[in-house]
Design a protein around this motif. Structure first.
Motif, PDB file in Angstrom:
ATOM      1  N   GLY A  67      57.130  43.781  -3.357  1.00 40.82           N
ATOM      2  CA  GLY A  67      56.794  42.715  -4.282  1.00 40.82           C
ATOM      3  C   GLY A  67      55.297  42.477  -4.373  1.00 40.82           C
ATOM      4  N   ARG A  68      54.921  41.527  -5.215  1.00 40.44           N
ATOM      5  CA  ARG A  68      53.512  41.208  -5.429  1.00 40.44           C
ATOM      6  C   ARG A  68      53.275  39.721  -5.212  1.00 40.44           C
ATOM      7  NH1 ARG A  68      53.385  43.355 -11.378  1.00 40.44           N
ATOM      8  NH2 ARG A  68      55.492  42.509 -11.197  1.00 40.44           N
ATOM      9  N   VAL A  69      52.062  39.394  -4.829  1.00 39.78           N
ATOM     10  CA  VAL A  69      51.670  38.006  -4.606  1.00 39.78           C
ATOM     11  C   VAL A  69      50.693  37.602  -5.705  1.00 39.78           C
ATOM     12  CG1 VAL A  69      50.548  36.401  -3.027  1.00 39.78           C
ATOM     13  CG2 VAL A  69      51.973  38.244  -2.121  1.00 39.78           C
ATOM     14  N   PRO A  70      50.879  36.437  -6.336  1.00 39.12           N
ATOM     15  CA  PRO A  70      49.949  36.006  -7.390  1.00 39.12           C
ATOM     16  C   PRO A  70      48.502  35.994  -6.902  1.00 39.12           C
ATOM     17  CG  PRO A  70      51.879  34.589  -7.340  1.00 39.12           C
ATOM     18  CD  PRO A  70      51.976  35.475  -6.134  1.00 39.12           C
ATOM     19  N   THR A  88      55.681  29.737  -3.622  1.00 40.61           N
ATOM     20  CA  THR A  88      55.490  31.002  -4.334  1.00 40.61           C
ATOM     21  C   THR A  88      54.062  31.521  -4.257  1.00 40.61           C
ATOM     22  OG1 THR A  88      54.931  29.947  -6.455  1.00 40.61           O
ATOM     23  CG2 THR A  88      57.275  30.295  -5.967  1.00 40.61           C
ATOM     24  N   GLY A  89      53.107  30.645  -3.958  1.00 38.09           N
ATOM     25  CA  GLY A  89      51.712  31.053  -3.957  1.00 38.09           C
ATOM     26  C   GLY A  89      51.121  31.146  -5.346  1.00 38.09           C
ATOM     27  N   GLY A  90      51.892  30.767  -6.362  1.00 33.81           N
ATOM     28  CA  GLY A  90      51.429  30.819  -7.744  1.00 33.81           C
ATOM     29  C   GLY A  90      51.007  29.449  -8.248  1.00 33.81           C
ATOM     30  N   ILE A  91      50.482  29.424  -9.462  1.00 34.74           N
ATOM     31  CA  ILE A  91      50.059  28.170 -10.076  1.00 34.74           C
ATOM     32  C   ILE A  91      51.295  27.345 -10.425  1.00 34.74           C
ATOM     33  CG2 ILE A  91      48.856  27.143 -12.037  1.00 34.74           C
ATOM     34  CD1 ILE A  91      47.183  29.713 -12.184  1.00 34.74           C
ATOM     35  N   ARG A  92      51.305  26.094 -10.007  1.00 38.55           N
ATOM     36  CA  ARG A  92      52.459  25.233 -10.255  1.00 38.55           C
ATOM     37  C   ARG A  92      52.467  24.778 -11.714  1.00 38.55           C
ATOM     38  NH1 ARG A  92      53.065  20.701  -5.998  1.00 38.55           N
ATOM     39  NH2 ARG A  92      53.832  22.508  -4.824  1.00 38.55           N
ATOM     40  N   THR A  99      50.136  22.945 -16.316  1.00 35.55           N
ATOM     41  CA  THR A  99      49.732  22.805 -14.920  1.00 35.55           C
ATOM     42  C   THR A  99      49.517  21.329 -14.605  1.00 35.55           C
ATOM     43  OG1 THR A  99      47.341  22.935 -15.325  1.00 35.55           O
ATOM     44  CG2 THR A  99      48.548  25.021 -15.117  1.00 35.55           C
ATOM     45  N   SER A 100      48.996  21.055 -13.420  1.00 37.71           N
ATOM     46  CA  SER A 100      48.741  19.672 -13.011  1.00 37.71           C
ATOM     47  C   SER A 100      47.518  19.074 -13.695  1.00 37.71           C
ATOM     48  CB  SER A 100      48.556  19.606 -11.488  1.00 37.71           C
ATOM     49  OG  SER A 100      47.543  20.513 -11.069  1.00 37.71           O
ATOM     50  N   ALA A 106      49.550  27.841 -17.715  1.00 42.70           N
ATOM     51  CA  ALA A 106      49.613  29.118 -16.995  1.00 42.70           C
ATOM     52  C   ALA A 106      50.916  29.815 -17.361  1.00 42.70           C
ATOM     53  CB  ALA A 106      49.530  28.905 -15.483  1.00 42.70           C
ATOM     54  N   ALA A 107      50.886  31.147 -17.400  1.00 39.81           N
ATOM     55  CA  ALA A 107      52.071  31.907 -17.786  1.00 39.81           C
ATOM     56  C   ALA A 107      52.091  33.244 -17.067  1.00 39.81           C
ATOM     57  CB  ALA A 107      52.085  32.131 -19.300  1.00 39.81           C
ATOM     58  N   GLY A 108      53.286  33.769 -16.861  1.00 40.43           N
ATOM     59  CA  GLY A 108      53.423  35.103 -16.290  1.00 40.43           C
ATOM     60  C   GLY A 108      53.403  35.129 -14.777  1.00 40.43           C
ATOM     61  N   ASP A 109      53.007  36.278 -14.220  1.00 34.02           N
ATOM     62  CA  ASP A 109      53.079  36.509 -12.781  1.00 34.02           C
ATOM     63  C   ASP A 109      52.262  35.518 -11.967  1.00 34.02           C
ATOM     64  OD1 ASP A 109      53.234  40.174 -12.831  1.00 34.02           O
ATOM     65  OD2 ASP A 109      54.549  38.639 -13.642  1.00 34.02           O
ATOM     66  N   CYS A 110      51.191  34.967 -12.539  1.00 33.78           N
ATOM     67  CA  CYS A 110      50.328  34.062 -11.777  1.00 33.78           C
ATOM     68  C   CYS A 110      51.030  32.761 -11.416  1.00 33.78           C
ATOM     69  CB  CYS A 110      49.037  33.769 -12.540  1.00 33.78           C
ATOM     70  SG  CYS A 110      49.253  32.773 -14.033  1.00 33.78           S
ATOM     71  N   THR A 111      52.183  32.480 -12.047  1.00 34.59           N
ATOM     72  CA  THR A 111      52.921  31.260 -11.724  1.00 34.59           C
ATOM     73  C   THR A 111      53.843  31.456 -10.523  1.00 34.59           C
ATOM     74  OG1 THR A 111      54.794  31.770 -13.175  1.00 34.59           O
ATOM     75  CG2 THR A 111      52.918  30.619 -14.158  1.00 34.59           C
ATOM     76  N   GLY A 112      54.017  32.704 -10.095  1.00 33.74           N
ATOM     77  CA  GLY A 112      54.904  32.967  -8.972  1.00 33.74           C
ATOM     78  C   GLY A 112      56.365  33.004  -9.354  1.00 33.74           C
ATOM     79  N   ASP A 113      56.657  32.920 -10.661  1.00 35.51           N
ATOM     80  CA  ASP A 113      58.039  33.008 -11.131  1.00 35.51           C
ATOM     81  C   ASP A 113      58.455  34.482 -11.151  1.00 35.51           C
ATOM     82  OD1 ASP A 113      60.490  32.304 -12.121  1.00 35.51           O
ATOM     83  OD2 ASP A 113      59.755  31.337 -13.940  1.00 35.51           O
ATOM     84  N   ARG A 114      59.628  34.779 -11.657  1.00 37.34           N
ATOM     85  CA  ARG A 114      60.140  36.147 -11.676  1.00 37.34           C
ATOM     86  C   ARG A 114      59.178  37.087 -12.408  1.00 37.34           C
ATOM     87  NH1 ARG A 114      65.073  32.912 -13.792  1.00 37.34           N
ATOM     88  NH2 ARG A 114      63.203  31.710 -14.280  1.00 37.34           N
ATOM     89  N   GLN A 115      58.847  38.195 -11.765  1.00 39.68           N
ATOM     90  CA  GLN A 115      57.771  39.062 -12.236  1.00 39.68           C
ATOM     91  C   GLN A 115      58.310  40.218 -13.072  1.00 39.68           C
ATOM     92  OE1 GLN A 115      55.791  40.046  -8.557  1.00 39.68           O
ATOM     93  NE2 GLN A 115      54.720  38.100  -8.454  1.00 39.68           N
TER      94      GLN A 115
END
Length: 279
Positions: A67-70, A88-92, A99-100, A106-115
């Motif tokens: 796997g990959r880490v954001p 997840t280590g990604g942007i919430r 975001t907050s 934020a969108a995509g892998d940087c959110t830590g969601d399914r890649q």
């Protein structure tokens, strides 16, 4: 943990592994989470992997899929108050990809969601629309189909049988299963030895909860089930959607017909009548 005596550096990369004259991979160490214990190859070139349980699994290759880490560090996000998800280590983000910090999405892998490429592309377009237009469309989806393009393909979406039973209870979950050996297209093409179609649905409403398909056309078949679930169409209703023969996907119509007729058993007279006349 590492495979075959390789070392990882601070950046998480895999260092150089050692091989002997026969091309085998040396022993490895396991961490507290458990890992592959060691591996070796025989004269025929196959590789044996010994797990922490001392079970040995033989194969031709070792695929490392960790796997990959954001990658969200050193971007100054903390300076403007953008929160990072501790799990997840990604942007919430919320379901609209906000975001907050107001105005920051934020969108995509940087959110830590399914890649997945298709999911990241979808989220990117939703985020852009929500930024530029007076829209508030959802970008975080509960069900995202995925396909591993092996031979045969492996595709899935939604809940597994175990997850469905845990959430709804065993008596409220039904499973429809058909091996490729019972799908005419697979038999014709000689691909019927390995694979299946498994659909998890609610026992009473027949609403689709999830599915797994292992077949040459699994990526296409899973999309139909995802559309049916999103549209709120019960699995049994697919019995009335005509599919071309002999496609792989006609198995879905045939399986749905079995579920439909199973529901008719409550009306014994009608069920026996239809069965008697071959319908």
């Amino acid at each position: 943990g590492s495979i075959g005596g390789s070392e990882s550096n601070d950046e998480g990369s895999i260092g150089g592994s050692e091989s002997n004259d026969e091309g085998s991979i040396g022993g490895s160490e396991s961490n507290d989470k458990g890992s592959i214990g060691g591996s070796e190859s025989n004269d025929e070139g196959s590789i044996g992997v010994t797990l922490d349980s001392q079970e040995t699994i033989m194969g031709d290759h070792i695929l490392v899929a960790t796997g990959r880490v954001p990658n969200v560090e050193h971007m100054g996000l903390d300076a403007i108050g953008v929160q990072i998800d501790g799990d997840t280590g990604g942007i919430r983000v919320d379901r609209h990809l906000k975001t907050s910090v107001k105005g920051v999405f934020a969108a995509g892998d940087c959110t830590g969601d399914r890649q997945f490429t298709h999911y990241a592309g979808y989220q990117g377009s939703i985020a852009a629309r929500n930024v530029l237009l007076p829209l508030d469309d959802p970008g975080v989806l509960p069900d995202v189909p995925s396909t591993t393009f092996t031979q045969p393909e492996v595709a899935s979406f939604g809940m597994t049988e175990a997850a469905a039973v845990e959430e709804h209870g065993e008596k409220k979950v039904s499973v429809s299963f058909r091996p490729l050996s019972q799908i005419d297209r697979a038999v014709c093409e000689g691909t019927d030895q390995h694979g299946f179609v498994k659909i998890v649905h609610h026992a009473k409403s027949k609403q689709i909860l999830g599915a797994t398909v292992v077949a040459p056309a699994a990526g296409e078949m899973i999309a139909e089930l995802a559309v049916a679930k999103d549209a709120g169409r019960s699995f049994g209703k697919l019995a009335t959607v005509m599919h071309s023969y002999p496609s792989y996907s006609i198995a879905l119509q045939q399986m749905a017909a079995e579920v439909y007729y199973d529901g008719l058993k409550k009306n014994k007279f009608l069920y026996d009548l239809l069965k008697a006349i071959g319908l």
